[in-house]
Write an enzyme that holds these catalytic residues in place. Sequence first.
Site, PDB file in Angstrom:
ATOM      1  N   LEU A   1       0.852  -1.175   0.000  1.00 43.68           N
ATOM      2  CA  LEU A   1       0.000   0.000   0.000  1.00 43.68           C
ATOM      3  C   LEU A   1       0.894   1.233   0.000  1.00 43.68           C
ATOM      4  O   LEU A   1       1.573   1.497   0.992  1.00 43.68           O
ATOM      5  CB  LEU A   1      -0.896  -0.002   1.247  1.00 43.68           C
ATOM      6  CG  LEU A   1      -1.801   1.206   1.438  1.00 43.68           C
ATOM      7  CD1 LEU A   1      -2.863   1.254   0.341  1.00 43.68           C
ATOM      8  CD2 LEU A   1      -2.459   1.156   2.805  1.00 43.68           C
TER       9      LEU A   1
ATOM     10  N   ASN B   1       2.133  -1.871  11.002  1.00 44.59           N
ATOM     11  CA  ASN B   1       1.688  -3.186  10.560  1.00 44.59           C
ATOM     12  C   ASN B   1       1.944  -4.186  11.677  1.00 44.59           C
ATOM     13  O   ASN B   1       2.957  -4.106  12.375  1.00 44.59           O
ATOM     14  CB  ASN B   1       2.439  -3.618   9.306  1.00 44.59           C
ATOM     15  CG  ASN B   1       1.951  -4.946   8.773  1.00 44.59           C
ATOM     16  OD1 ASN B   1       0.759  -5.220   8.723  1.00 44.59           O
ATOM     17  ND2 ASN B   1       2.881  -5.798   8.382  1.00 44.59           N
TER      18      ASN B   1
ATOM     19  N   HIS C   1       2.755  -7.884  11.889  1.00 44.23           N
ATOM     20  CA  HIS C   1       3.207  -8.994  11.046  1.00 44.23           C
ATOM     21  C   HIS C   1       3.273 -10.265  11.894  1.00 44.23           C
ATOM     22  O   HIS C   1       3.888 -10.253  12.963  1.00 44.23           O
ATOM     23  CB  HIS C   1       4.587  -8.665  10.471  1.00 44.23           C
ATOM     24  CG  HIS C   1       5.114  -9.706   9.556  1.00 44.23           C
ATOM     25  ND1 HIS C   1       4.613  -9.889   8.290  1.00 44.23           N
ATOM     26  CD2 HIS C   1       6.087 -10.628   9.718  1.00 44.23           C
ATOM     27  CE1 HIS C   1       5.270 -10.889   7.710  1.00 44.23           C
ATOM     28  NE2 HIS C   1       6.164 -11.357   8.562  1.00 44.23           N
TER      29      HIS C   1
ATOM     30  N   ASP D   1       6.904   1.225   5.600  1.00 42.73           N
ATOM     31  CA  ASP D   1       7.638   2.074   4.662  1.00 42.73           C
ATOM     32  C   ASP D   1       7.337   1.568   3.252  1.00 42.73           C
ATOM     33  O   ASP D   1       6.376   0.828   3.054  1.00 42.73           O
ATOM     34  CB  ASP D   1       9.137   2.100   4.986  1.00 42.73           C
ATOM     35  CG  ASP D   1       9.817   0.754   4.856  1.00 42.73           C
ATOM     36  OD1 ASP D   1       9.191  -0.211   4.355  1.00 42.73           O
ATOM     37  OD2 ASP D   1      10.988   0.647   5.246  1.00 42.73           O
TER      38      ASP D   1
ATOM     39  N   GLY E   1       8.923  -0.609   1.492  1.00 37.19           N
ATOM     40  CA  GLY E   1       9.313  -1.998   1.265  1.00 37.19           C
ATOM     41  C   GLY E   1       8.305  -2.985   1.822  1.00 37.19           C
ATOM     42  O   GLY E   1       7.257  -2.614   2.346  1.00 37.19           O
TER      43      GLY E   1
ATOM     44  N   ASP F   1       7.639  -5.228   4.661  1.00 39.69           N
ATOM     45  CA  ASP F   1       8.003  -5.513   6.057  1.00 39.69           C
ATOM     46  C   ASP F   1       9.424  -5.077   6.389  1.00 39.69           C
ATOM     47  O   ASP F   1      10.154  -5.764   7.096  1.00 39.69           O
ATOM     48  CB  ASP F   1       7.798  -7.004   6.368  1.00 39.69           C
ATOM     49  CG  ASP F   1       6.357  -7.430   6.215  1.00 39.69           C
ATOM     50  OD1 ASP F   1       5.472  -6.635   6.557  1.00 39.69           O
ATOM     51  OD2 ASP F   1       6.115  -8.560   5.748  1.00 39.69           O
TER      52      ASP F   1
END
Length: 108
Positions: free
Chosen positions: A25, A37, A39, A71, A73, A75
Amino acid sequence: SVPVWDAVRSAGAELVCLCGFLSLLPIARDYVGRVINIHPALLPSFPGAHGVRDAMAYGVKVTGCTVHLVDEGVDTGPILGSLEASVAASRLRSTSRISAFSRCFTLA
């Protein structure tokens, strides 16, 4: 992704938490540093959509979850915290994922 950020702005959100969002996103400029996030694997070891599967395939004895800033990338953002969970040989992947993921909500 523009409609997503329009909705976030309309709601007045100050922080956005992605949980189980399995796509990249692009982060709107005004939300950089305000998107986290959860994870369901320990980063940086097992990034991506299949972190739990990859960890189990590797044969880890300890898994967990990681809360990190999002960011550009996959994760790769700065880690804010993590929780570890032992993996019993008899546990199923889905059970391990649910256990680690639910415990991570406490951290977030």
